[in-house]
Every structure is written in C-alpha cells, then in structure tokens.
Design a protein around this motif. Structure first.
Motif, PDB file in Angstrom:
ATOM      1  N   CYS A   1     -13.753  -2.683   1.161  1.00 54.31           N
ATOM      2  CA  CYS A   1     -14.067  -1.345   0.639  1.00 54.31           C
ATOM      3  C   CYS A   1     -13.898  -1.306  -0.873  1.00 54.31           C
ATOM      4  O   CYS A   1     -14.710  -0.703  -1.590  1.00 54.31           O
TER       5      CYS A   1
ATOM      6  N   TYR B   1      -9.946  -5.118   5.401  1.00 58.03           N
ATOM      7  CA  TYR B   1     -10.860  -3.969   5.403  1.00 58.03           C
ATOM      8  C   TYR B   1     -10.790  -3.251   4.059  1.00 58.03           C
ATOM      9  O   TYR B   1     -11.816  -2.903   3.463  1.00 58.03           O
ATOM     10  N   ALA B   2      -9.561  -3.046   3.558  1.00 58.49           N
ATOM     11  CA  ALA B   2      -9.390  -2.390   2.261  1.00 58.49           C
ATOM     12  C   ALA B   2     -10.010  -3.213   1.137  1.00 58.49           C
ATOM     13  O   ALA B   2     -10.609  -2.664   0.202  1.00 58.49           O
TER      14      ALA B   2
ATOM     15  N   MET C   1      -8.946   4.308   3.397  1.00 60.33           N
ATOM     16  CA  MET C   1      -9.436   3.201   2.580  1.00 60.33           C
ATOM     17  C   MET C   1      -9.604   3.589   1.115  1.00 60.33           C
ATOM     18  O   MET C   1      -9.397   2.764   0.224  1.00 60.33           O
ATOM     19  N   ASP C   2      -9.967   4.833   0.830  1.00 57.83           N
ATOM     20  CA  ASP C   2     -10.071   5.245  -0.571  1.00 57.83           C
ATOM     21  C   ASP C   2      -8.707   5.190  -1.249  1.00 57.83           C
ATOM     22  O   ASP C   2      -8.594   4.747  -2.406  1.00 57.83           O
TER      23      ASP C   2
ATOM     24  N   PHE D   1       0.828  -1.205   0.000  1.00 56.84           N
ATOM     25  CA  PHE D   1       0.000   0.000   0.000  1.00 56.84           C
ATOM     26  C   PHE D   1       0.867   1.263   0.000  1.00 56.84           C
ATOM     27  O   PHE D   1       2.036   1.238   0.407  1.00 56.84           O
TER      28      PHE D   1
ATOM     29  N   PHE E   1      -6.160   3.236  -0.373  1.00 57.25           N
ATOM     30  CA  PHE E   1      -5.725   1.844  -0.509  1.00 57.25           C
ATOM     31  C   PHE E   1      -6.546   1.107  -1.562  1.00 57.25           C
ATOM     32  O   PHE E   1      -6.027   0.238  -2.271  1.00 57.25           O
ATOM     33  N   ALA E   2      -7.829   1.460  -1.685  1.00 56.86           N
ATOM     34  CA  ALA E   2      -8.643   0.871  -2.749  1.00 56.86           C
ATOM     35  C   ALA E   2      -8.107   1.289  -4.114  1.00 56.86           C
ATOM     36  O   ALA E   2      -8.090   0.485  -5.058  1.00 56.86           O
TER      37      ALA E   2
END
Length: 228
Positions: free
Chosen positions: A83, A79-80, A50-51, A35, A53-54
């Motif tokens: 998302c 979690y990522a 998260m945005d 990441f 990492f997405a």
C-alpha cells in the motif's frame, strides 16, 4: 550498503523482527518499525488501517532521512508495504513480502477475526495472552486485538489491494509464502504475484505462518538475494 526496513505483522512489534535484523545487519543499513498502537506505542483513537501504517513508514523514512529503501513485510507488514509503494513509489526500491494475506472478503475477515477473542485466548492459551501483554505493555493488548479485528473487517469489506491496484505497484516485488502456512494459501499468494508487474514468487518449504518458526538464516539469504 542498501537501506532495508523490516515491518512486523498484526499483533506484532518491531522486537519480533530483531532476530532477522541481526542476521541482515552486516549486509544492509537495517531498520525496524513499530506500527502505531503496537509494541507499547500509544494506541490511536483512529482505527487501525493501511493508510495509518503507510504514514508510519513515511514518517520513519523522513526521520531517518532515507530517500529510498527496500521493504521486508511479514504478514500484515507486507500488505502495508505494498500500500505504501502505491502511494510513494519513489521511496521504495523493492518489496519482499512473507505470509501476507491477499484474499480479503467479508467471509475471510469473519474467519480470521473469530480467532481474535481476548477472553477465549486468556482461557485457552494463557501463555499467548501473557506474550501479548508483555509485547504491548504498557498498553492494553486486548484493545490492540480489538482494533486489529476491526481493521480486518474493514479489509474484508473494502480491500485496498485488488487486481487493479496491485497492477499499479511498479517496483520489484518478491511474494513469499510457506508451504505449511495455515492462514495464507499458496493459491492467493500466486494470485497476487500474477497481478504485480515486476514480481517473483517464492514458496518456502516446511514453513508455517508464525515468524518465529521461519528459518531465519534461510529467510535472510532470500532477502539478500532479492535485494542484490
């Protein structure tokens, strides 16, 4: 063979996934992802989240020309992955999470971030500080830790995965946790499993939180079974 992308946890790097990748390579086209800001990558000015990492996941899939893939996410990586699946369900065949924390609130964020004190870590667990320094070189591991703590506070204030948003993740998901995990409870994992439309629950016996203490061969077998 199916595609499989492995995602690391907070303060981790893709190198932490290499033992698992080695176990899985005979069965999948296996990829790892570091990441943004982790494992020596440039630390972005923007906050970890998260945005971001997405977007890292999407960038790798596009670079490797992967139309779709299975995702394995350890801890924060899980979690990522969830998302990402909300945003790009067509790119995900299924998700396997392990030791992913779902119970985020201001109180749990405060509890988790109390452990993320670089000065105390250097003083009390210098070996771990050295591990982090090596893992994130040439970047400053203390800055990685600070940005991780800030991300956790944001997750506590506005968790992107709620009962409503988890219900929007329509791909198959296996939600895993170790029965000796002192950071992620079986209860919160069971809660997440119950919100997901196509989920299975896996509790690994005699398994604590750190990935390096998880039985790699057993985990590999569970991932292979799920993806089959």
């Amino acid at each position: 063979m199916q595609n499989l992308l492995l995602l690391h946890g907070a303060l981790g790097s893709e190198a932490t996934l290499f033992p698992l990748k080695e176990q899985l390579q005979p069965y999948f086209h296996t990829y790892t992802l570091g990441f943004s800001g982790h494992g020596g990558k440039a630390i972005p000015a923007a906050p970890f989240g998260m945005d971001m990492f997405a977007q890292d996941i999407l960038n790798l899939l596009d670079e490797q020309q992967l139309e779709s893939t299975y995702l394995f996410g350890y801890s924060m990586g899980g979690y990522a992955a969830l998302c990402f699946a909300r945003q790009h369900p067509d790119r995900v065949k299924g998700i396997f999470t392990l030791a992913t924390k779902f119970d985020w609130s201001p109180e749990t964020a405060a509890k988790e971030t109390r452990l993320l004190n670089p000065a105390k870590i250097q003083e009390k667990v210098p070996q771990f500080a050295q591990t982090l320094a090596s893992r994130h070189a040439p970047q400053n591991w203390k800055e990685v830790m600070q940005k991780t703590a800030e991300m956790m506070h944001h997750l506590g204030a506005q968790p992107p995965l709620s009962a409503e948003t988890l219900a929007e993740v329509t791909v198959p998901v296996q939600v895993g946790v170790g029965d000796r995990d002192n950071m992620v409870s079986v209860e919160e994992t069971t809660w997440a499993y119950r919100q997901l439309p196509q989920a299975r629950l896996l509790v690994l016996p005699n398994t604590p939180h750190p990935l390096e203490k998880v039985a790699t061969e057993k985990l590999s077998q569970e991932i292979r079974q799920f993806c089959s």
